[in-house]
Design a protein around this motif. Structure first.
Motif, PDB file in Angstrom:
ATOM      1  N   THR A 238       6.237  -6.169   1.338  1.00 35.28           N
ATOM      2  CA  THR A 238       6.346  -6.461   2.768  1.00 35.28           C
ATOM      3  C   THR A 238       5.106  -7.182   3.268  1.00 35.28           C
ATOM      4  O   THR A 238       5.191  -8.168   3.992  1.00 35.28           O
ATOM      5  CB  THR A 238       6.529  -5.151   3.570  1.00 35.28           C
ATOM      6  OG1 THR A 238       7.827  -4.635   3.303  1.00 35.28           O
ATOM      7  CG2 THR A 238       6.368  -5.402   5.057  1.00 35.28           C
ATOM      8  N   PHE A 239       3.961  -6.689   2.866  1.00 35.88           N
ATOM      9  CA  PHE A 239       2.715  -7.307   3.297  1.00 35.88           C
ATOM     10  C   PHE A 239       2.694  -8.772   2.905  1.00 35.88           C
ATOM     11  O   PHE A 239       2.385  -9.650   3.707  1.00 35.88           O
ATOM     12  CB  PHE A 239       1.516  -6.584   2.676  1.00 35.88           C
ATOM     13  CG  PHE A 239       1.333  -5.182   3.167  1.00 35.88           C
ATOM     14  CD1 PHE A 239       2.015  -4.723   4.293  1.00 35.88           C
ATOM     15  CD2 PHE A 239       0.493  -4.296   2.513  1.00 35.88           C
ATOM     16  CE1 PHE A 239       1.850  -3.425   4.753  1.00 35.88           C
ATOM     17  CE2 PHE A 239       0.322  -2.999   2.963  1.00 35.88           C
ATOM     18  CZ  PHE A 239       1.010  -2.566   4.084  1.00 35.88           C
TER      19      PHE A 239
ATOM     20  N   ASP B 158       3.188   0.815  -2.888  1.00 35.53           N
ATOM     21  CA  ASP B 158       4.396   0.566  -3.649  1.00 35.53           C
ATOM     22  C   ASP B 158       5.567   0.314  -2.705  1.00 35.53           C
ATOM     23  O   ASP B 158       6.424  -0.535  -2.960  1.00 35.53           O
ATOM     24  CB  ASP B 158       4.701   1.769  -4.552  1.00 35.53           C
ATOM     25  CG  ASP B 158       5.756   1.448  -5.581  1.00 35.53           C
ATOM     26  OD1 ASP B 158       5.604   0.427  -6.260  1.00 35.53           O
ATOM     27  OD2 ASP B 158       6.734   2.208  -5.684  1.00 35.53           O
ATOM     28  N   ALA B 159       5.576   1.042  -1.590  1.00 35.36           N
ATOM     29  CA  ALA B 159       6.676   0.911  -0.630  1.00 35.36           C
ATOM     30  C   ALA B 159       6.548  -0.347   0.217  1.00 35.36           C
ATOM     31  O   ALA B 159       7.540  -0.931   0.633  1.00 35.36           O
ATOM     32  CB  ALA B 159       6.735   2.147   0.270  1.00 35.36           C
ATOM     33  N   LEU B 160       5.314  -0.788   0.466  1.00 35.01           N
ATOM     34  CA  LEU B 160       5.111  -1.871   1.424  1.00 35.01           C
ATOM     35  C   LEU B 160       4.382  -3.103   0.894  1.00 35.01           C
ATOM     36  O   LEU B 160       4.226  -4.082   1.613  1.00 35.01           O
ATOM     37  CB  LEU B 160       4.346  -1.331   2.637  1.00 35.01           C
ATOM     38  CG  LEU B 160       5.050  -0.272   3.481  1.00 35.01           C
ATOM     39  CD1 LEU B 160       4.133   0.204   4.584  1.00 35.01           C
ATOM     40  CD2 LEU B 160       6.342  -0.822   4.062  1.00 35.01           C
TER      41      LEU B 160
ATOM     42  N   MET C 228      -3.761  -2.641   4.354  1.00 44.65           N
ATOM     43  CA  MET C 228      -3.822  -1.285   4.833  1.00 44.65           C
ATOM     44  C   MET C 228      -4.593  -0.472   3.839  1.00 44.65           C
ATOM     45  O   MET C 228      -4.348  -0.541   2.646  1.00 44.65           O
ATOM     46  CB  MET C 228      -2.419  -0.728   4.965  1.00 44.65           C
ATOM     47  CG  MET C 228      -2.418   0.645   5.569  1.00 44.65           C
ATOM     48  SD  MET C 228      -0.729   1.166   5.822  1.00 44.65           S
ATOM     49  CE  MET C 228      -0.038  -0.311   6.549  1.00 44.65           C
ATOM     50  N   GLY C 229      -5.520   0.262   4.319  1.00 46.31           N
ATOM     51  CA  GLY C 229      -6.277   1.025   3.356  1.00 46.31           C
ATOM     52  C   GLY C 229      -7.207   1.998   4.010  1.00 46.31           C
ATOM     53  O   GLY C 229      -7.557   1.859   5.182  1.00 46.31           O
TER      54      GLY C 229
ATOM     55  N   CYS D 220      -6.175   6.915  -5.019  1.00 43.22           N
ATOM     56  CA  CYS D 220      -5.499   7.778  -4.059  1.00 43.22           C
ATOM     57  C   CYS D 220      -3.983   7.634  -4.183  1.00 43.22           C
ATOM     58  O   CYS D 220      -3.434   6.546  -4.039  1.00 43.22           O
ATOM     59  CB  CYS D 220      -5.937   7.431  -2.649  1.00 43.22           C
ATOM     60  SG  CYS D 220      -5.022   8.334  -1.392  1.00 43.22           S
ATOM     61  N   LEU D 221      -3.321   8.741  -4.409  1.00 40.69           N
ATOM     62  CA  LEU D 221      -1.876   8.710  -4.655  1.00 40.69           C
ATOM     63  C   LEU D 221      -1.078   8.375  -3.403  1.00 40.69           C
ATOM     64  O   LEU D 221       0.006   7.811  -3.487  1.00 40.69           O
ATOM     65  CB  LEU D 221      -1.418  10.042  -5.237  1.00 40.69           C
ATOM     66  CG  LEU D 221      -2.062  10.401  -6.584  1.00 40.69           C
ATOM     67  CD1 LEU D 221      -1.578  11.765  -7.064  1.00 40.69           C
ATOM     68  CD2 LEU D 221      -1.752   9.343  -7.621  1.00 40.69           C
ATOM     69  N   VAL D 222      -1.600   8.732  -2.245  1.00 40.81           N
ATOM     70  CA  VAL D 222      -0.917   8.379  -1.001  1.00 40.81           C
ATOM     71  C   VAL D 222      -0.950   6.857  -0.828  1.00 40.81           C
ATOM     72  O   VAL D 222       0.064   6.231  -0.535  1.00 40.81           O
ATOM     73  CB  VAL D 222      -1.579   9.053   0.219  1.00 40.81           C
ATOM     74  CG1 VAL D 222      -0.925   8.564   1.510  1.00 40.81           C
ATOM     75  CG2 VAL D 222      -1.481  10.562   0.123  1.00 40.81           C
ATOM     76  N   GLU D 223      -2.128   6.286  -1.048  1.00 41.16           N
ATOM     77  CA  GLU D 223      -2.272   4.830  -0.949  1.00 41.16           C
ATOM     78  C   GLU D 223      -1.307   4.155  -1.915  1.00 41.16           C
ATOM     79  O   GLU D 223      -0.657   3.169  -1.571  1.00 41.16           O
ATOM     80  CB  GLU D 223      -3.688   4.410  -1.326  1.00 41.16           C
ATOM     81  CG  GLU D 223      -4.779   4.979  -0.458  1.00 41.16           C
ATOM     82  CD  GLU D 223      -4.805   4.386   0.917  1.00 41.16           C
ATOM     83  OE1 GLU D 223      -4.646   3.170   1.024  1.00 41.16           O
ATOM     84  OE2 GLU D 223      -4.946   5.158   1.878  1.00 41.16           O
ATOM     85  N   GLN D 224      -1.253   4.678  -3.112  1.00 42.30           N
ATOM     86  CA  GLN D 224      -0.381   4.087  -4.122  1.00 42.30           C
ATOM     87  C   GLN D 224       1.070   4.095  -3.671  1.00 42.30           C
ATOM     88  O   GLN D 224       1.789   3.105  -3.819  1.00 42.30           O
ATOM     89  CB  GLN D 224      -0.520   4.846  -5.442  1.00 42.30           C
ATOM     90  CG  GLN D 224      -1.798   4.509  -6.197  1.00 42.30           C
ATOM     91  CD  GLN D 224      -1.895   5.265  -7.515  1.00 42.30           C
ATOM     92  OE1 GLN D 224      -0.901   5.766  -8.039  1.00 42.30           O
ATOM     93  NE2 GLN D 224      -3.113   5.354  -8.041  1.00 42.30           N
ATOM     94  N   ALA D 225       1.483   5.207  -3.102  1.00 41.21           N
ATOM     95  CA  ALA D 225       2.866   5.308  -2.643  1.00 41.21           C
ATOM     96  C   ALA D 225       3.140   4.323  -1.515  1.00 41.21           C
ATOM     97  O   ALA D 225       4.181   3.665  -1.480  1.00 41.21           O
ATOM     98  CB  ALA D 225       3.147   6.739  -2.182  1.00 41.21           C
ATOM     99  N   VAL D 226       2.180   4.215  -0.601  1.00 44.49           N
ATOM    100  CA  VAL D 226       2.336   3.277   0.517  1.00 44.49           C
ATOM    101  C   VAL D 226       2.382   1.844   0.008  1.00 44.49           C
ATOM    102  O   VAL D 226       3.249   1.063   0.391  1.00 44.49           O
ATOM    103  CB  VAL D 226       1.190   3.426   1.535  1.00 44.49           C
ATOM    104  CG1 VAL D 226       1.236   2.308   2.568  1.00 44.49           C
ATOM    105  CG2 VAL D 226       1.260   4.785   2.222  1.00 44.49           C
TER     106      VAL D 226
END
Lengths: 154, 154
Positions: free
Chosen positions: A111-112, A106-108, A89-90, A98-104
């Motif tokens: 899972t991936f 880190d959360a997933l 995902m990117g 990108c901090l949003v990407e980093q958060a995602v």
DNA sequence: CCATCATGTAACATATGAAGTTACATGATA
DNA sequence: TATCATGTAACTTCATATGTTACATGATGG
């Protein structure tokens, strides 16, 4: 999303090769795979790199399996056919800062990897041989069904 | 393979909306999502259909979340953003009578569903609120880091 | 009531990547 | 050495996602 038409296509070709007894040309495979010879070579090149098949030039040349179909599983083929990462995902710009990407991620991120591992594990549990046998069973059944229809008409 | 740039893009937009306090226009979201307003409307339309966001026309109009971010998870968003099936395999001609396809689907059909279920389950475990908080934490840290650099120069 | 703002959406343009095609080089066999 | 088959580069579709333009619709403020 995983939507591989190549794996499916290659399986058609490999099933065709099993039991052929002799090298199968790209021309012949192209028919089984509903495409053309050059595309066949392109795709099969991946399998050759993984040592799954061998190609021979000249008269009587073509493609052959290098291993017993019982020793080849669908994960081997999937990888050979060129499946980089299953889940990703990117953003287009693939901005690593990108901090949003980093958060995602880190959360997933785990899972991936987990989803990918599960997918490959299941693919790995199916051998080419098992698939071929199932296919032959269906083919026999199909033929029987056709004959039954013929008899019914008589 | 799952390679969704839309989910990532939408998350940028939603994170921007959280805490905005007032409707955010497509124009503003377009900047957060690095695209243009029409594309924003197109993508957000999916979220609206799922009841995740609301849009208002005219002065002071724009997009607002209809639910508490703690009650929205990433699976909701993923589905709303338009992810038909995660795993699928098929020939271009999508020939349902193809015996090879049938054999593959029989061998892997459950796997496909299982992989998809795992993926959605994990997405479902992450709320938009949790993501937002993590993002804010990173943002604060990032700012702090920048300030430290400034002090170091002084 | 009307100028303005914002969404809704159709229609078209562009970009990207996969698949198909042509052309020719290389190597093997009869 | 003629023929057959792969190897591969270069090019041409083709499909799809994305971006863009244009205009209709509805809401708000004066």
């Amino acid at each position: 999303m995983i939507r591989d038409s190549r794996l499916s296509s290659v399986l058609h070709g490999l099933l065709h090769m099993i039991g052929a007894g002799e090298p199968v040309t790209s021309e012949q495979l192209a028919q089984a795979m509903a495409t053309n010879p050059v595309v066949v070579r392109r795709v099969m090149a991946g399998l050759r790199e993984q040592g799954l098949v061998h190609s021979e030039k000249g008269h009587g040349g073509g493609w052959t399996l290098t291993r017993d179909p019982a020793d080849i599983n669908l994960a081997d083929i999937y990888r050979a056919v060129g499946a980089p990462t299953i889940v990703a995902m990117g953003h287009r710009s693939e901005n690593p800062g990108c901090l949003v990407e980093q958060a995602v991620n880190d959360a997933l991120g785990d899972t991936f990897r987990e989803v990918e591992a599960l997918f490959l594990k299941r693919l790995g549990a199916v051998t080419l041989d098992a698939l071929a046998k199932d296919f032959k069973r269906r083919l026999a059944k199909h033929k029987q069904s056709l004959e039954d229809q013929i008899h019914a008409v008589k």
